[in-house]
Motif scaffolding. Structure first.
Motif, short mmCIF file in Angstrom:
data_model
loop_
_atom_site.label_atom_id
_atom_site.label_comp_id
_atom_site.label_asym_id
_atom_site.label_seq_id
_atom_site.Cartn_x
_atom_site.Cartn_y
_atom_site.Cartn_z
N LEU A 60 0.81 -1.23 0.00
CA LEU A 60 0.00 0.00 0.00
C LEU A 60 0.84 1.27 0.00
O LEU A 60 0.47 2.25 -0.66
CB LEU A 60 -0.96 -0.01 1.19
CG LEU A 60 -2.08 -1.03 1.11
CD1 LEU A 60 -2.91 -1.01 2.38
CD2 LEU A 60 -2.95 -0.78 -0.10
N VAL A 61 1.94 1.26 0.72
CA VAL A 61 2.83 2.44 0.70
C VAL A 61 3.37 2.66 -0.70
O VAL A 61 3.35 3.78 -1.22
CB VAL A 61 3.97 2.28 1.74
CG1 VAL A 61 5.10 3.26 1.47
CG2 VAL A 61 3.43 2.46 3.14
N LEU A 63 2.17 1.56 -3.58
CA LEU A 63 1.10 1.89 -4.52
C LEU A 63 0.57 3.31 -4.31
O LEU A 63 0.27 4.02 -5.27
CB LEU A 63 -0.03 0.88 -4.40
CG LEU A 63 -1.07 0.88 -5.51
CD1 LEU A 63 -0.40 0.62 -6.85
CD2 LEU A 63 -2.11 -0.19 -5.23
N ALA A 64 0.48 3.74 -3.07
CA ALA A 64 0.00 5.10 -2.79
C ALA A 64 0.97 6.14 -3.34
O ALA A 64 0.55 7.11 -3.98
CB ALA A 64 -0.17 5.29 -1.28
N PHE A 65 2.25 5.94 -3.11
CA PHE A 65 3.22 6.91 -3.62
C PHE A 65 3.32 6.84 -5.14
O PHE A 65 3.56 7.85 -5.79
CB PHE A 65 4.58 6.71 -2.96
CG PHE A 65 4.68 7.38 -1.63
CD1 PHE A 65 5.08 8.69 -1.55
CD2 PHE A 65 4.35 6.71 -0.47
CE1 PHE A 65 5.16 9.33 -0.34
CE2 PHE A 65 4.42 7.33 0.75
CZ PHE A 65 4.83 8.65 0.83
N TRP A 66 3.13 5.66 -5.72
CA TRP A 66 3.12 5.53 -7.17
C TRP A 66 1.98 6.35 -7.77
O TRP A 66 2.18 7.12 -8.69
CB TRP A 66 2.99 4.06 -7.56
CG TRP A 66 2.61 3.84 -8.98
CD1 TRP A 66 1.37 3.58 -9.46
CD2 TRP A 66 3.47 3.87 -10.12
NE1 TRP A 66 1.40 3.45 -10.82
CE2 TRP A 66 2.67 3.62 -11.26
CE3 TRP A 66 4.82 4.08 -10.31
CZ2 TRP A 66 3.19 3.58 -12.54
CZ3 TRP A 66 5.34 4.04 -11.57
CH2 TRP A 66 4.53 3.79 -12.68
N SER A 67 0.78 6.16 -7.23
CA SER A 67 -0.38 6.86 -7.81
C SER A 67 -0.32 8.37 -7.57
O SER A 67 -0.67 9.15 -8.45
CB SER A 67 -1.68 6.27 -7.27
OG SER A 67 -1.78 6.50 -5.89
N LEU A 68 0.14 8.79 -6.40
CA LEU A 68 0.25 10.22 -6.13
C LEU A 68 1.30 10.88 -7.02
O LEU A 68 1.07 11.97 -7.56
CB LEU A 68 0.59 10.46 -4.66
CG LEU A 68 -0.53 10.19 -3.66
CD1 LEU A 68 -0.01 10.32 -2.24
CD2 LEU A 68 -1.69 11.13 -3.89
N SER A 83 8.34 6.01 -5.72
CA SER A 83 7.86 4.79 -5.06
C SER A 83 9.01 4.00 -4.44
O SER A 83 8.90 3.51 -3.32
CB SER A 83 7.12 3.91 -6.04
OG SER A 83 5.96 4.54 -6.48
#
Length: 108
Positions: A60-61, A63-68, A83
């Protein structure tokens, strides 16, 4: 086609984050699984509580930084760099903060 590649890259980043988090966590949890001297301090709750949390947290960390980063910068290579940096900082935080309980062996 380009959106499919971005989605696949996000999936790969999440898998990388999860696997790296588990590989960094496993040596720390070994003491709880093996149990120390004669297995007296074995605590298998690290396998059914901590293992899923570490795997999900790593994924989740990342993926969250990837999408942001992808939404902000619109460059996949920069999102991947952000990421990987977030994964590295997360692993550093995990290994410096989390330590399994180790009961004292014997008091002589």
């Amino acid at each position: 086609m380009k959106e499919e590649i971005k989605g696949l890259a996000g999936f790969l980043v999440a898998g990388l984050g999860s696997s790296v988090a588990l590989l960094a966590w496993a040596p720390l949890a070994r003491v709880s699984v093996e149990g120390g001297f004669d297995g007296r301090h074995q605590d298998l709750s690290v396998l059914y509580v901590d293992l899923p949390l570490v795997a999900a947290g790593g994924a989740l960390v990342a993926l969250a930084f990837w999408s942001l980063a992808l939404r902000r910068f619109h460059r996949p290579w920069l999102a991947a760099l952000v990421s990987v940096t977030a994964i590295a900082l997360g692993i550093w935080g995990l290994t410096s903060w989390w330590a399994p309980y180790q009961a004292p062996e014997f008091a002589y």
